[in-house]
Scaffold this motif. Sequence first.
Motif, mmCIF file in Angstrom:
data_model
loop_
_atom_site.group_PDB
_atom_site.id
_atom_site.type_symbol
_atom_site.label_atom_id
_atom_site.label_comp_id
_atom_site.label_asym_id
_atom_site.label_seq_id
_atom_site.Cartn_x
_atom_site.Cartn_y
_atom_site.Cartn_z
ATOM 1 N N LEU A 65 0.827 -1.200 0.000
ATOM 2 C CA LEU A 65 0.000 0.000 0.000
ATOM 3 C C LEU A 65 0.868 1.260 0.000
ATOM 4 C CD1 LEU A 65 -2.923 -0.784 2.493
ATOM 5 C CD2 LEU A 65 -3.172 0.228 0.216
ATOM 6 N N SER A 68 2.863 1.543 -3.267
ATOM 7 C CA SER A 68 1.971 1.955 -4.346
ATOM 8 C C SER A 68 1.633 3.433 -4.234
ATOM 9 C CB SER A 68 0.687 1.116 -4.305
ATOM 10 O OG SER A 68 -0.198 1.502 -5.323
ATOM 11 N N GLY A 69 1.425 3.905 -3.002
ATOM 12 C CA GLY A 69 1.130 5.316 -2.798
ATOM 13 C C GLY A 69 2.291 6.207 -3.191
ATOM 14 N N THR A 72 2.536 6.243 -6.916
ATOM 15 C CA THR A 72 1.454 7.065 -7.469
ATOM 16 C C THR A 72 1.780 8.540 -7.361
ATOM 17 O OG1 THR A 72 -0.210 5.408 -6.885
ATOM 18 C CG2 THR A 72 -0.991 7.637 -7.285
ATOM 19 N N GLY A 165 0.044 -2.750 -7.038
ATOM 20 C CA GLY A 165 -1.389 -2.904 -6.833
ATOM 21 C C GLY A 165 -1.841 -4.330 -7.044
ATOM 22 N N TRP A 177 -8.533 0.015 -0.472
ATOM 23 C CA TRP A 177 -7.171 0.101 -1.009
ATOM 24 C C TRP A 177 -6.907 1.492 -1.567
ATOM 25 C CZ3 TRP A 177 -2.651 -2.674 -1.601
ATOM 26 C CH2 TRP A 177 -1.777 -2.241 -2.584
ATOM 27 N N THR A 178 -7.861 1.996 -2.369
ATOM 28 C CA THR A 178 -7.710 3.316 -2.975
ATOM 29 C C THR A 178 -7.639 4.408 -1.920
ATOM 30 O OG1 THR A 178 -8.935 2.594 -4.948
ATOM 31 C CG2 THR A 178 -8.753 4.962 -4.592
ATOM 32 N N ARG A 181 -4.285 4.200 0.117
ATOM 33 C CA ARG A 181 -3.164 4.553 -0.761
ATOM 34 C C ARG A 181 -3.109 6.065 -1.000
ATOM 35 N NH1 ARG A 181 -1.962 4.181 -6.631
ATOM 36 N NH2 ARG A 181 -4.172 4.466 -6.889
ATOM 37 N N TYR A 230 -8.633 -0.745 -9.671
ATOM 38 C CA TYR A 230 -8.218 -1.730 -8.669
ATOM 39 C C TYR A 230 -9.218 -2.861 -8.497
ATOM 40 C CZ TYR A 230 -4.176 1.015 -7.723
ATOM 41 O OH TYR A 230 -2.981 1.660 -7.888
#
Length: 285
Positions: A65, A68-69, A72, A165, A177-178, A181, A230
Amino acid sequence: MYAVGAAVFAALTTILAKIGIKNVDSHLATAIRTVVVLVFAWLMVFVVGSQGDIFYIQGRTWVFLILSGLATGGSWLCFFRALQLGNVNKVVPIDKSSTILTMILAFIFLSEPLGWITAAGMLLMGAGTWMMLELKKDNNNAAGKGWLLFALLAAVFASLVAVFGRVGVAGMDANLWTAIRTMVVVPLSWLMVFITGRQNKEAQKTIDRKSWVFLILSGVATGASWLFFYHALQLGNASHVVPIDKLSIVLTMGFARLFLGERFTKRSIAGLGLLTIGTLVPIFI
């Protein structure tokens, strides 16, 4: 279908953001959008009632997580800086070339199949991207090719986002998750604002009412795109989901022509055709 939905909202995100950041510092615009996405994402978490699942997230999932963040945030910062320096019809093909890198990473780290058909599709995507660039025709851009470096970095980070992800989202609600993140992306984005000194009132004054509207709409579109993306990753392979999501380039180019008045040469249109065919070949053959 979820991947297609992600593509539609991703295309809207790019066009809305391009309009919204026209006279706004890209770091400040990105930070504002992350706040909008964060609110939207947590709203969806409470709508579906998955907020309680946060207490059951395992340590390994937390690691992906956070990674991925961070990826992003890096992708966003680079992408919107590139959009500010270059035209949509130049930046987007580079950003969408992350599909090729994602497919390679999925093969290496996720053991997803990579046969000769997929390889042929990747070659077509690469050729299409190259045809769309037309780097030498950049007379109206005072920043020269500075956008190219940021677009390339955005593509690299975007590939890492998809891989992280795919690994981390398994068995976890896509809305949660979204939302989590995005909590990683928000401080990263605002950190860049303070590092570049764009938090002052002079910078904020450049955001007029029109910019606010389009930045907020872009943030909502981004949140919707992530939720679809996702959920699609939960249901399908990254090597299939990501190419469909990246087909947003077709819609993006159409929107750029319709709403931004950007023009395309025969070469760039042919390149878009090759890129589209290369994206679809591995999925449907």
